[in-house]
Design an enzyme around this catalytic site. Structure first.
Site, PDB file in Angstrom:
ATOM      1  N   ASN A 271       0.802  -1.224   0.000  1.00 19.98           N
ATOM      2  CA  ASN A 271       0.000   0.000   0.000  1.00 19.98           C
ATOM      3  C   ASN A 271       0.842   1.284   0.000  1.00 19.98           C
ATOM      4  OD1 ASN A 271      -1.691  -2.084   2.073  1.00 19.98           O
ATOM      5  ND2 ASN A 271      -2.706  -1.359   0.225  1.00 19.98           N
TER       6      ASN A 271
ATOM      7  N   ILE B  95       1.096   6.885  -0.042  1.00 18.80           N
ATOM      8  CA  ILE B  95       0.401   5.896   0.774  1.00 18.80           C
ATOM      9  C   ILE B  95      -1.041   5.757   0.309  1.00 18.80           C
ATOM     10  CG2 ILE B  95      -0.290   5.255   3.128  1.00 18.80           C
ATOM     11  CD1 ILE B  95       1.807   7.307   4.099  1.00 18.80           C
ATOM     12  N   CYS B  96      -1.509   4.510   0.157  1.00 17.20           N
ATOM     13  CA  CYS B  96      -2.909   4.279  -0.155  1.00 17.20           C
ATOM     14  C   CYS B  96      -3.623   3.896   1.136  1.00 17.20           C
ATOM     15  CB  CYS B  96      -3.048   3.169  -1.192  1.00 17.20           C
ATOM     16  SG  CYS B  96      -4.744   2.912  -1.692  1.00 17.20           S
ATOM     17  N   LEU B  97      -4.287   4.866   1.742  1.00 17.24           N
ATOM     18  CA  LEU B  97      -4.981   4.620   3.007  1.00 17.24           C
ATOM     19  C   LEU B  97      -6.267   5.444   2.982  1.00 17.24           C
ATOM     20  CD1 LEU B  97      -4.905   3.346   5.874  1.00 17.24           C
ATOM     21  CD2 LEU B  97      -3.654   5.368   6.629  1.00 17.24           C
TER      22      LEU B  97
END
Ligand SMILES: [Zn+2]
Ligand SMILES: [Zn+2]
Lengths: 147, 199
Positions: free
Chosen positions: B83, B91-93
């Site tokens: 991620n 960041i993939c959040l």
């Protein structure tokens, strides 16, 4: 048993009525599995602002002796401060919560959702609820057959 | 910077400094400029993960519209994680995007990023190459992540085989990070990595 169109929440267009493209898009996205599965699908961006009417109807309160902070600006409330209370009972400075609800429809603390004025989003929510209901119906049927 | 953003960051900064996570060394927060618009965070790699023992630095940019919009955060320390982009550190959040809520704070965000290191979401990847390895070869993924933690974040696990392979490419004149990315991408098969680098 309800007819297919009724069950799907569909109806014919009235005289001169235009099709609801947002509603079609919401259905299209769900039907083609844009979401992991139909039952946990998420709206693909920040949900729309809270409905003007719902915001107008929020409770105004006066803080008496509160020791908490406004969860948005983190400033402590003082006795006598005016505050806005969401239906979930979370309390904010009016200016803080109005700015937030102008952006998206949920409580910034617990994500309790107010209605919106966005037909596409409301249709999406309805579809999601219906999908959950369908799943429950299937589970009930399954349990009654196999238990 | 808008008043509310700066004031809030100041209050948050105090809160973080008093928190038990800072006391325990799990997270850190420092000011980068005097306008309260840029901060540097650090999180400790969680125990029982390939990131254990590493310290990961984060760049935190606070928008003028904070807290109505999320802070912009990326990894400054290179990290091998499904991620996080192995190139940019993006960041993939969800809470940094469409699930942001104004009551979230830098402390809760840093803890969420730390939690992401314990529980990756390979179905919502930021780095497709890393996510593929995570799904197809978890064992090799763990070793690779451990190796990156050792090299970039000060983690303790030296993986001699990987170091030797990187050295082989260095001897051929390849830049070190480029060599490591190529080897990590091609499951540490020296031939395929070399082929890709020189094609
Ligand atoms: Zn406030
Ligand atoms: Zn609430």
């Amino acid at each position: 048993m309800a007819g297919y169109f009724e069950e799907m929440g569909w109806r014919e267009l009235d005289e001169g009525e235009q099709p609801d493209h947002l509603l079609h898009m919401a259905r299209f996205l769900m039907d083609f599995g844009m979401y992991e599965d139909n039952f946990t699908g998420e709206w693909p961006r920040l949900p729309p602002p809270a409905a003007k009417e719902a915001v107008k109807n929020l409770n105004e309160i006066v803080i008496d002796n509160d020791t908490t902070n406004c969860p948005i600006c983190l400033k402590a409330f003082n006795s006598g401060d005016k505050a806005t209370k969401m239906p979930c009972n979370h309390v904010f400075h009016p200016a803080c919560i109005l700015t937030w609800l102008d952006k998206t429809n949920s409580c910034p603390f617990c994500r309790y959702e107010l209605p919106t004025d966005n037909e596409g989003y409301e249709a999406f929510k309805k579809e999601k609820k219906r999908a959950v209901q369908r799943k429950e119906d299937i589970d009930t049927l399954h349990n009654s057959m196999f238990s | 910077m808008a008043n509310i953003a700066a004031k809030r960051i100041k209050r948050e900064f105090k809160e973080v400094m008093k928190s038990e996570e800072v006391a325990g060394g799990a997270i850190k927060l420092e000011l980068v400029d005097n306008n309260w618009t840029e901060l540097q965070g650090a999180i400790a790699g969680p125990p029982d993960t390939p990131y254990e023992g590493g310290t990961f630095l984060l760049e935190i940019k606070v928008p003028e519209t904070y807290p109505f919009n999320p802070p912009k955060i990326r990894f400054m320390t290179k990290i091998w994680h499904p991620n996080v982009s192995s190139v940019t550190g993006a960041i993939c959040l969800d809470i940094l995007k469409d699930q942001w809520a104004a009551a979230l704070t830098l402390r809760t965000v840093l803890l969420s990023i730390q939690a992401l290191l314990s529980a990756a979401e390979p179905n919502d990847p930021q780095d497709a190459v890393v996510a593929k390895q995570y799904r197809d070869n978890l064992c090799l993924f763990n070793l690779t992540a451990r190796h990156w933690t050792n090299v970039y974040a000060g983690g303790p696990s030296v993986i001699a085989d990987f170091n030797q392979k990187v050295q082989r490419l260095l001897d051929m004149g390849v830049e070190e990070h480029q060599a490591r990315v190529a080897l990590s991408t091609y499951d540490w098969e020296l031939e395929r990595a070399t082929e890709q680098l020189f094609s």
